[in-house]
Design a protein around this motif. Structure first.
Motif, PDB file in Angstrom:
ATOM      1  N   ASP A 181      -7.129  20.928   1.065  1.00 43.43           N
ATOM      2  CA  ASP A 181      -8.413  20.056   1.449  1.00 43.43           C
ATOM      3  C   ASP A 181      -7.775  18.628   1.768  1.00 43.43           C
ATOM      4  OD1 ASP A 181     -10.164  22.114   1.294  1.00 43.43           O
ATOM      5  OD2 ASP A 181     -11.251  21.496  -0.539  1.00 43.43           O
ATOM      6  N   GLN A 182      -7.172  18.113   1.106  1.00 47.21           N
ATOM      7  CA  GLN A 182      -6.550  16.701   1.050  1.00 47.21           C
ATOM      8  C   GLN A 182      -5.911  16.759   2.340  1.00 47.21           C
ATOM      9  OE1 GLN A 182      -7.907  14.333  -0.458  1.00 47.21           O
ATOM     10  NE2 GLN A 182      -9.050  15.477  -1.724  1.00 47.21           N
ATOM     11  N   ARG A 183      -5.087  17.777   2.508  1.00 51.64           N
ATOM     12  CA  ARG A 183      -3.925  17.471   3.728  1.00 51.64           C
ATOM     13  C   ARG A 183      -4.694  17.817   5.066  1.00 51.64           C
ATOM     14  NH1 ARG A 183       1.037  21.195   2.902  1.00 51.64           N
ATOM     15  NH2 ARG A 183       1.823  20.143   4.377  1.00 51.64           N
ATOM     16  N   GLU A 184      -5.826  18.702   4.810  1.00 48.24           N
ATOM     17  CA  GLU A 184      -6.495  18.798   6.173  1.00 48.24           C
ATOM     18  C   GLU A 184      -7.218  17.528   6.522  1.00 48.24           C
ATOM     19  OE1 GLU A 184      -8.937  22.419   5.609  1.00 48.24           O
ATOM     20  OE2 GLU A 184      -7.221  23.544   5.480  1.00 48.24           O
ATOM     21  N   GLN A 185      -7.474  16.815   5.492  1.00 48.29           N
ATOM     22  CA  GLN A 185      -8.306  15.426   5.878  1.00 48.29           C
ATOM     23  C   GLN A 185      -7.151  14.487   6.198  1.00 48.29           C
ATOM     24  OE1 GLN A 185     -11.000  14.508   2.533  1.00 48.29           O
ATOM     25  NE2 GLN A 185     -11.412  16.498   1.992  1.00 48.29           N
ATOM     26  N   GLY A 186      -5.992  14.706   6.257  1.00 46.34           N
ATOM     27  CA  GLY A 186      -5.028  13.771   6.715  1.00 46.34           C
ATOM     28  C   GLY A 186      -4.481  12.968   5.697  1.00 46.34           C
ATOM     29  N   ASN A 187      -4.737  13.493   4.248  1.00 44.38           N
ATOM     30  CA  ASN A 187      -4.007  12.551   3.363  1.00 44.38           C
ATOM     31  C   ASN A 187      -2.721  13.195   2.901  1.00 44.38           C
ATOM     32  OD1 ASN A 187      -6.670  11.001   2.976  1.00 44.38           O
ATOM     33  ND2 ASN A 187      -7.429  12.572   1.971  1.00 44.38           N
ATOM     34  N   ASP A 188      -1.636  12.276   2.540  1.00 45.77           N
ATOM     35  CA  ASP A 188      -0.563  12.603   1.918  1.00 45.77           C
ATOM     36  C   ASP A 188      -0.561  12.806   0.338  1.00 45.77           C
ATOM     37  OD1 ASP A 188       0.819  12.463   4.681  1.00 45.77           O
ATOM     38  OD2 ASP A 188       1.422  10.364   4.056  1.00 45.77           O
ATOM     39  N   VAL A 189      -0.312  13.795   0.031  1.00 47.73           N
ATOM     40  CA  VAL A 189      -0.404  14.066  -1.443  1.00 47.73           C
ATOM     41  C   VAL A 189       0.849  14.202  -2.137  1.00 47.73           C
ATOM     42  CG1 VAL A 189      -1.194  15.767  -3.427  1.00 47.73           C
ATOM     43  CG2 VAL A 189      -2.368  15.632  -1.207  1.00 47.73           C
ATOM     44  N   PHE A 190       0.913  13.435  -3.185  1.00 52.31           N
ATOM     45  CA  PHE A 190       2.126  13.239  -4.207  1.00 52.31           C
ATOM     46  C   PHE A 190       2.257  14.033  -5.521  1.00 52.31           C
ATOM     47  CE2 PHE A 190       5.258  11.186  -6.818  1.00 52.31           C
ATOM     48  CZ  PHE A 190       6.384  10.815  -5.950  1.00 52.31           C
ATOM     49  N   MET A 191       2.881  14.896  -5.829  1.00 54.17           N
ATOM     50  CA  MET A 191       2.983  15.758  -7.177  1.00 54.17           C
ATOM     51  C   MET A 191       4.142  15.279  -7.854  1.00 54.17           C
ATOM     52  SD  MET A 191       2.294  19.711  -5.703  1.00 54.17           S
ATOM     53  CE  MET A 191       2.061  20.312  -7.129  1.00 54.17           C
ATOM     54  N   GLU A 192       3.821  15.612  -9.275  1.00 48.69           N
ATOM     55  CA  GLU A 192       5.023  14.976 -10.343  1.00 48.69           C
ATOM     56  C   GLU A 192       4.920  16.410 -11.194  1.00 48.69           C
ATOM     57  OE1 GLU A 192       5.018  12.893 -14.334  1.00 48.69           O
ATOM     58  OE2 GLU A 192       4.251  11.535 -12.743  1.00 48.69           O
ATOM     59  N   PRO A 224       0.741  -1.135  -0.135  1.00 50.11           N
ATOM     60  CA  PRO A 224       0.001   0.024   0.065  1.00 50.11           C
ATOM     61  C   PRO A 224       0.937   1.329   0.009  1.00 50.11           C
ATOM     62  CG  PRO A 224       0.027  -0.739   2.120  1.00 50.11           C
ATOM     63  CD  PRO A 224       1.112  -1.686   1.288  1.00 50.11           C
ATOM     64  N   HIS A 225       0.814   2.207  -0.988  1.00 49.60           N
ATOM     65  CA  HIS A 225       1.365   3.395  -0.790  1.00 49.60           C
ATOM     66  C   HIS A 225       0.758   4.579  -0.120  1.00 49.60           C
ATOM     67  CE1 HIS A 225      -1.257   5.106  -4.009  1.00 49.60           C
ATOM     68  NE2 HIS A 225      -0.961   4.062  -4.677  1.00 49.60           N
ATOM     69  N   LYS A 226      -0.373   4.632   0.078  1.00 53.90           N
ATOM     70  CA  LYS A 226      -1.193   5.549   0.914  1.00 53.90           C
ATOM     71  C   LYS A 226      -1.005   6.871   0.314  1.00 53.90           C
ATOM     72  CE  LYS A 226      -1.571   2.804   4.986  1.00 53.90           C
ATOM     73  NZ  LYS A 226      -1.038   2.377   6.218  1.00 53.90           N
ATOM     74  N   LEU A 227      -0.761   7.240  -0.805  1.00 53.78           N
ATOM     75  CA  LEU A 227      -0.599   8.628  -1.305  1.00 53.78           C
ATOM     76  C   LEU A 227      -1.781   8.934  -2.210  1.00 53.78           C
ATOM     77  CD1 LEU A 227       3.091   8.089  -2.343  1.00 53.78           C
ATOM     78  CD2 LEU A 227       2.232   9.593  -0.435  1.00 53.78           C
ATOM     79  N   LEU A 228      -2.048  10.142  -2.422  1.00 50.84           N
ATOM     80  CA  LEU A 228      -3.156  10.530  -3.371  1.00 50.84           C
ATOM     81  C   LEU A 228      -2.217  11.460  -4.228  1.00 50.84           C
ATOM     82  CD1 LEU A 228      -5.998  11.995  -1.296  1.00 50.84           C
ATOM     83  CD2 LEU A 228      -5.939   9.934  -2.646  1.00 50.84           C
ATOM     84  N   TYR A 229      -2.522  11.093  -5.643  1.00 53.31           N
ATOM     85  CA  TYR A 229      -2.021  11.901  -6.691  1.00 53.31           C
ATOM     86  C   TYR A 229      -2.635  13.221  -6.986  1.00 53.31           C
ATOM     87  CZ  TYR A 229       0.192  12.821 -11.213  1.00 53.31           C
ATOM     88  OH  TYR A 229       1.130  13.162 -12.354  1.00 53.31           O
ATOM     89  N   SER A 230      -2.028  14.139  -7.073  1.00 59.36           N
ATOM     90  CA  SER A 230      -2.331  15.503  -7.064  1.00 59.36           C
ATOM     91  C   SER A 230      -2.843  15.658  -8.595  1.00 59.36           C
ATOM     92  CB  SER A 230      -1.320  16.547  -6.957  1.00 59.36           C
ATOM     93  OG  SER A 230      -1.702  17.670  -7.388  1.00 59.36           O
TER      94      SER A 230
END
Length: 198
Positions: free
Chosen positions: A86-97, A25-31
């Motif tokens: 919004d994603q960070r406030e919900q506790g999600n880790d976001v990944f950008m490229e 599981p990577h547990k990341l959201l792609y931006s």
């Protein structure tokens, strides 16, 4: 947390990101980026991009609602700040490229973002990768290599650097960085302060 993978054109940012996201599981959201270009066949609004008009995009720029943006061939591309927040406030880790210029815009607006610079093993291999694409002339490739030299000099503005000599090895290093950042005491402290009611 906000993780950002950046580096010169042709270094393999997309390849490394896709390989990272295939690992579970990577547990990341792609931006998800916004763009003013028309959707291509199979692209879905809100999944591939947030598709919008040029005037709406410019309104977002003027209102400070873009985390980073650039203009290519008369179209805007960029990252809506509200979506990331919004994603960070919900506790999600976001990944950008994103490209290096965009990364520097993010660094200025989000000082706690974790910036990872992806490097080619050397410039000759970078040239080979660009040539293998078969999409650009020698003149364009020469210009991209000139830009790559300037971008590599900006590497000291990043938190980490990873050499993309083999995709699997680069992915393991990026995952190690993510795991280490998640284990930092200052990140864990907030949760424990609530438990201890300090």
């Amino acid at each position: 947390m906000l993780f950002l993978l950046s580096g010169p054109s042709g270094v393999g940012k997309g390849t490394v990101r896709k390989a990272l996201f295939k690992k579970e599981p990577h547990k990341l959201l792609y931006s998800i980026s916004a763009t003013t270009r028309k959707p291509r066949r199979g692209e879905v609004d809100g999944r591939d991009y947030f598709f919008t008009t040029k005037s709406k995009f410019e309104e977002m720029i003027n209102a400070g609602q873009m985390l980073e943006y650039a203009q290519y061939v008369d179209n805007y591309y960029g990252t809506p700040k509200n979506w990331i927040d919004d994603q960070r406030e919900q506790g999600n880790d976001v990944f950008m490229e994103i490209e290096v210029n965009g990364a520097m815009q993010v660094r200025a607006k989000v000082p706690d973002a974790i910036l990872i610079f992806l490097l080619p093993p050397d410039l000759m291999q970078l040239r080979n990768r660009l040539e293998l694409r078969g999409t650009e002339s020698d003149e364009v490739i020469d210009e991209r290599l000139k830009t790559a030299r300037q971008e590599i000099l900006m590497m000291t503005n990043y938190d980490y650097a990873v050499v993309n000599d083999k995709v699997d090895r680069a992915v393991k290093k990026v995952q190690t960085i993510i795991d280490a950042e998640r284990l930092k005491a200052k990140r864990l402290a907030n949760g424990y302060m609530k438990i201890l009611e300090v």
